[in-house]
Design an enzyme around this catalytic site. Structure first.
Site, mmCIF file in Angstrom:
data_model
loop_
_atom_site.group_PDB
_atom_site.id
_atom_site.type_symbol
_atom_site.label_atom_id
_atom_site.label_comp_id
_atom_site.label_asym_id
_atom_site.label_seq_id
_atom_site.Cartn_x
_atom_site.Cartn_y
_atom_site.Cartn_z
ATOM 1 N N HIS A 133 34.973 39.154 46.744
ATOM 2 C CA HIS A 133 33.699 39.832 47.020
ATOM 3 C C HIS A 133 33.211 39.533 48.439
ATOM 4 O O HIS A 133 32.639 40.396 49.096
ATOM 5 C CB HIS A 133 32.609 39.372 46.049
ATOM 6 C CG HIS A 133 32.540 40.169 44.777
ATOM 7 N ND1 HIS A 133 32.299 41.519 44.756
ATOM 8 C CD2 HIS A 133 32.642 39.792 43.482
ATOM 9 C CE1 HIS A 133 32.271 41.941 43.493
ATOM 10 N NE2 HIS A 133 32.476 40.913 42.696
ATOM 11 N N HIS A 171 38.200 36.129 42.325
ATOM 12 C CA HIS A 171 37.380 37.351 42.223
ATOM 13 C C HIS A 171 36.137 37.238 43.113
ATOM 14 O O HIS A 171 35.809 38.167 43.850
ATOM 15 C CB HIS A 171 36.997 37.543 40.748
ATOM 16 C CG HIS A 171 36.125 38.713 40.451
ATOM 17 N ND1 HIS A 171 36.520 39.754 39.625
ATOM 18 C CD2 HIS A 171 34.864 39.011 40.844
ATOM 19 C CE1 HIS A 171 35.534 40.649 39.560
ATOM 20 N NE2 HIS A 171 34.512 40.214 40.275
ATOM 21 N N GLU A 172 35.476 36.084 43.078
ATOM 22 C CA GLU A 172 34.230 35.925 43.850
ATOM 23 C C GLU A 172 34.518 35.816 45.354
ATOM 24 O O GLU A 172 33.781 36.372 46.161
ATOM 25 C CB GLU A 172 33.436 34.708 43.358
ATOM 26 C CG GLU A 172 33.045 34.741 41.875
ATOM 27 C CD GLU A 172 32.444 36.049 41.401
ATOM 28 O OE1 GLU A 172 31.795 36.760 42.194
ATOM 29 O OE2 GLU A 172 32.648 36.388 40.211
ATOM 30 N N GLY A 179 30.399 34.631 37.007
ATOM 31 C CA GLY A 179 30.512 34.455 38.448
ATOM 32 C C GLY A 179 29.684 35.480 39.179
ATOM 33 O O GLY A 179 29.447 36.578 38.663
ATOM 34 N N GLN A 217 26.735 40.712 46.015
ATOM 35 C CA GLN A 217 26.374 41.460 44.810
ATOM 36 C C GLN A 217 24.869 41.525 44.583
ATOM 37 O O GLN A 217 24.390 42.313 43.769
ATOM 38 C CB GLN A 217 27.024 40.823 43.569
ATOM 39 C CG GLN A 217 28.525 40.969 43.533
ATOM 40 C CD GLN A 217 29.064 40.405 42.244
ATOM 41 O OE1 GLN A 217 29.299 39.210 42.129
ATOM 42 N NE2 GLN A 217 29.236 41.262 41.235
ATOM 43 N N CYS A 234 33.468 43.043 36.228
ATOM 44 C CA CYS A 234 32.604 42.693 37.351
ATOM 45 C C CYS A 234 31.211 43.260 37.099
ATOM 46 O O CYS A 234 31.076 44.409 36.678
ATOM 47 C CB CYS A 234 33.188 43.288 38.633
ATOM 48 S SG CYS A 234 32.192 42.984 40.095
ATOM 49 N N LEU A 235 30.202 42.456 37.355
ATOM 50 C CA LEU A 235 28.822 42.893 37.116
ATOM 51 C C LEU A 235 28.460 44.099 37.992
ATOM 52 O O LEU A 235 27.554 44.855 37.659
ATOM 53 C CB LEU A 235 27.844 41.744 37.373
ATOM 54 C CG LEU A 235 27.946 40.564 36.405
ATOM 55 C CD1 LEU A 235 27.031 39.429 36.852
ATOM 56 C CD2 LEU A 235 27.610 40.981 34.972
#
Ligand code: NI
Length: 166
Positions: free
Chosen positions: A137, A133-134, A44, A49, A91-92
């Site tokens: 963000h 989660h996204e 994701g 991000q 998370c990236l």
């Protein structure tokens, strides 16, 4: 490929704006986000991000293995939440940190695809988790914000160590 912004970058803490017009730039950004997500690899990615404070997310649990499992959503919203699920999350933008996070087990997500068509997705388990989660963000919320204060402190300590070594 787009550069993935890391913890500490202010764009990750901003509330992202609604997309009013799904123009060529939005479509191009979405395609670049998908490539960046697959390359990372991740399941994701949210536009903040990669430095764009707009409400756009990409999700693919198969990381590109199955093209039909790719979701690109404009202005996504979690409309309904049900149940509870505890699982590991990463998370990236927060490299090297994995922690257990409580999320709803089932969600109803609403948004628009790149053609401007309304999409409604019922998701469970990991897919529901990734959507939550996204969408977080897009509101400037990171998964570590959802940990207990002690766990968050420990995770941030490890993260600062990691980022200073990078
Ligand atoms: Ni993330």
């Amino acid at each position: 490929m787009l550069e993935i912004r890391k913890y500490g970058d202010k764009v990750l803490r901003k509330k992202a704006s609604q997309i009013k017009d799904i123009n060529g730039e939005v479509v191009e950004l979405a395609r670049a986000m998908v490539k960046t997500m697959y390359d990372a690899p991740g399941i994701g990615l949210a536009a903040p991000q990669v430095g764009f404070s707009i409400r756009l997310i990409t999700v693919d649990l198969t990381v590109g293995e199955d093209p039909s499992s790719l979701f690109i959503l404009v202005n996504p919203e979690i409309k309904e939440k049900e149940g509870e699920d505890l699982d590991e999350e990463a998370c990236l933008s927060i490299p090297g940190i994995r922690e257990m996070v409580k999320r709803p087990f089932r969600v109803l997500v609403k948004g628009y695809d790149l053609e401007g068509k309304e999409r409604e997705i019922e998701a469970e388990g990991l897919l529901a988790r990734v959507f939550c989660h996204e969408v977080d963000h897009l509101d400037g919320v990171l998964f570590i914000d959802r940990l207990t204060p002690l766990k968050r402190r420990l995770a941030l300590k490890r993260l600062r160590k990691q980022l200073s070594q990078a």
